[in-house]
Design a protein around this motif. Structure first.
Motif, short mmCIF file in Angstrom:
data_model
loop_
_atom_site.label_atom_id
_atom_site.label_comp_id
_atom_site.label_asym_id
_atom_site.label_seq_id
_atom_site.Cartn_x
_atom_site.Cartn_y
_atom_site.Cartn_z
N ILE A 169 0.83 -1.20 0.00
CA ILE A 169 0.00 0.00 0.00
C ILE A 169 0.87 1.26 0.00
O ILE A 169 0.57 2.23 -0.69
CB ILE A 169 -0.94 -0.01 1.22
CG1 ILE A 169 -1.96 -1.15 1.09
CG2 ILE A 169 -1.67 1.33 1.35
CD1 ILE A 169 -2.82 -1.35 2.33
N LEU A 221 -5.22 10.00 -3.38
CA LEU A 221 -6.13 8.96 -2.88
C LEU A 221 -7.04 8.44 -3.99
O LEU A 221 -7.26 7.22 -4.10
CB LEU A 221 -6.97 9.50 -1.72
CG LEU A 221 -6.20 9.81 -0.43
CD1 LEU A 221 -7.14 10.32 0.65
CD2 LEU A 221 -5.44 8.57 0.07
N ASN A 222 -7.58 9.33 -4.80
CA ASN A 222 -8.42 8.88 -5.91
C ASN A 222 -7.63 8.03 -6.90
O ASN A 222 -8.14 7.04 -7.44
CB ASN A 222 -9.03 10.08 -6.64
CG ASN A 222 -10.30 10.58 -5.96
OD1 ASN A 222 -10.95 9.85 -5.21
ND2 ASN A 222 -10.65 11.83 -6.20
N SER A 269 1.28 6.60 -6.72
CA SER A 269 0.09 7.38 -7.08
C SER A 269 0.35 8.87 -6.89
O SER A 269 -0.07 9.70 -7.71
CB SER A 269 -1.11 6.94 -6.24
OG SER A 269 -1.43 5.58 -6.48
N LEU A 271 -4.97 6.26 -6.20
CA LEU A 271 -4.72 4.98 -5.54
C LEU A 271 -5.92 4.06 -5.67
O LEU A 271 -5.78 2.87 -5.98
CB LEU A 271 -4.39 5.22 -4.06
CG LEU A 271 -4.21 3.97 -3.19
CD1 LEU A 271 -3.03 3.15 -3.67
CD2 LEU A 271 -4.03 4.36 -1.73
N LEU A 272 -7.10 4.59 -5.45
CA LEU A 272 -8.32 3.79 -5.59
C LEU A 272 -8.52 3.34 -7.03
O LEU A 272 -8.92 2.19 -7.28
CB LEU A 272 -9.53 4.60 -5.11
CG LEU A 272 -9.60 4.89 -3.61
CD1 LEU A 272 -10.76 5.82 -3.30
CD2 LEU A 272 -9.75 3.59 -2.81
N ALA A 273 -8.25 4.23 -7.98
CA ALA A 273 -8.41 3.89 -9.39
C ALA A 273 -7.45 2.77 -9.78
O ALA A 273 -7.84 1.82 -10.48
CB ALA A 273 -8.18 5.12 -10.26
N ARG A 274 -6.21 2.87 -9.34
CA ARG A 274 -5.24 1.82 -9.64
C ARG A 274 -5.64 0.50 -9.00
O ARG A 274 -5.46 -0.58 -9.59
CB ARG A 274 -3.85 2.24 -9.12
CG ARG A 274 -3.16 3.28 -9.98
CD ARG A 274 -1.78 3.61 -9.43
NE ARG A 274 -0.93 4.23 -10.43
CZ ARG A 274 0.35 4.50 -10.24
NH1 ARG A 274 0.92 4.21 -9.08
NH2 ARG A 274 1.06 5.06 -11.20
N THR A 275 -6.20 0.57 -7.80
CA THR A 275 -6.66 -0.65 -7.13
C THR A 275 -7.80 -1.29 -7.90
O THR A 275 -7.83 -2.52 -8.08
CB THR A 275 -7.11 -0.32 -5.70
OG1 THR A 275 -6.02 0.28 -4.97
CG2 THR A 275 -7.55 -1.59 -4.97
N LEU A 276 -8.73 -0.48 -8.38
CA LEU A 276 -9.86 -1.00 -9.17
C LEU A 276 -9.36 -1.66 -10.45
O LEU A 276 -9.83 -2.74 -10.83
CB LEU A 276 -10.83 0.13 -9.49
CG LEU A 276 -11.68 0.65 -8.34
CD1 LEU A 276 -12.49 1.86 -8.78
CD2 LEU A 276 -12.61 -0.45 -7.82
N ASP A 325 -13.56 11.34 -10.22
CA ASP A 325 -13.46 10.29 -9.22
C ASP A 325 -13.05 8.99 -9.92
O ASP A 325 -13.12 8.91 -11.15
CB ASP A 325 -14.80 10.12 -8.49
CG ASP A 325 -15.92 9.72 -9.45
OD1 ASP A 325 -16.05 8.52 -9.74
OD2 ASP A 325 -16.64 10.63 -9.93
N PRO A 326 -12.63 7.97 -9.17
CA PRO A 326 -12.11 6.74 -9.80
C PRO A 326 -13.09 6.07 -10.77
O PRO A 326 -12.69 5.67 -11.86
CB PRO A 326 -11.82 5.83 -8.60
CG PRO A 326 -11.51 6.78 -7.49
CD PRO A 326 -12.43 7.95 -7.71
#
Length: 297
Positions: free
Chosen positions: A91, A131-132, A98, A134-139, A207-208
């Protein structure tokens, strides 16, 4: 009227030569990754290895294999702690990547709109989008991992997993190979469709979920352009790899090329390709780009 590929590459190159400071996020990302990796190794040694060696009564001249067995036993005892540490490190690296990726794209956006950018804009865009992103990459990662479903038929049809390796002609082995090929093709298609997620998120402040949707829409409207820019990036990487392979055959030059390749990749290739990709996205989504004719070279 959209820019043709030659114009886009030429003007993107002009933006990069005027704003070589865009390399700073990639340099800082590399430095941060190295520093935290070294710290992680030191913490691992302090937490897992040193206590065992300090309490061990084994002679100093024992073979390394025995030390590995001792370490393996210790890891089993602290498995949850070890897994938690790995997840934390993963993380952390994603967060670092990110932040600096958002900063680099933001700097490119600023340079393409006004002609110039600065390190201060890297921090501004990085903090705002980290943060957005990071979330997008996670998705995106989860979507890619969903392709594991293609391996399930091959695994289920085989009663004994060992036969997958010992009997390549078995039905399970064939299905597993076909599943791996299907997963590769699925990942390739997804990677192309979602290639502009990060750029859409930063440039348009999305947003993601909206960034994923925008990347898909952008590809649908600009199929050849997206495939071409990806081809350019891949071609540059392959050319460097082939050149490095030729030089690597000479032992004296192999280590030197490793450093040169790292330098070229971080200082030149990544910033330049980021400018190109950002320019394509901004040009084909109707952004009012800085006039190239105003550049003073």
């Amino acid at each position: 009227m959209h820019e043709d590929m030659g114009t886009l590459l030429n003007k993107g190159y002009g933006t990069w030569t005027r704003n070589m400071v865009i390399a700073v996020p990639f340099i800082l990302e590399l430095m941060a990754t190295i520093i935290f990796s070294v710290v992680a190794v030191i913490i691992f040694l302090i937490a897992f290895v040193m206590p065992e060696l300090a309490s061990s009564t084994v002679a100093d001249n024992i073979p390394p294999e025995l030390y590995l067995e001792i370490l393996g036993s210790l890891l089993k005892e602290k498995l949850l702690l070890f897994i938690a540490g790995i997840l934390f490190l993963l993380i952390l690296f994603l967060l670092i990547g990110s932040f600096f990726e958002a900063g680099a794209i933001g700097m490119c956006r600023a340079a393409l709109l006004s002609g110039d950018t600065s390190i201060g804009q890297m921090w501004t865009y990085g903090r705002h989008h980290v943060l957005n992103l990071l979330l997008a990459r996670t998705l995106v990662g989860l979507i890619l991992m969903a392709g594991v479903i293609f391996l399930i038929p091959g695994v289920l049809i085989s009663d004994n997993p060992e036969t997958l390796a010992t009997d390549p002609a078995s039905t399970g082995s064939i299905l597993l190979v076909l599943g791996a090929i299907a997963w590769f093709l699925y990942a390739l298609i997804v990677s192309i469709l979602l290639f502009f997620v990060e750029y859409a998120l930063v440039v348009d402040d999305l947003d993601p979920i909206s960034a994923l949707e925008m990347s898909f829409v952008f590809f649908r409207k600009n199929k050849m352009g997206v495939i071409t820019i990806i081809g350019v990036v891949v071609a540059i990487s392959l050319a460097l790899e082939m050149f490095g392979g030729a030089i690597g055959s000479v032992e004296m030059l192999a280590n030197v090329w490793s450093l040169v390749y790292l330098f070229i990749s971080v200082i030149v290739i990544k910033p330049l390709t980021t400018v190109w990709i950002t320019r394509m996205y901004m040009d084909r989504t109707g952004k009012d780009l800085y006039s190239f004719d105003m550049y003073a070279f």
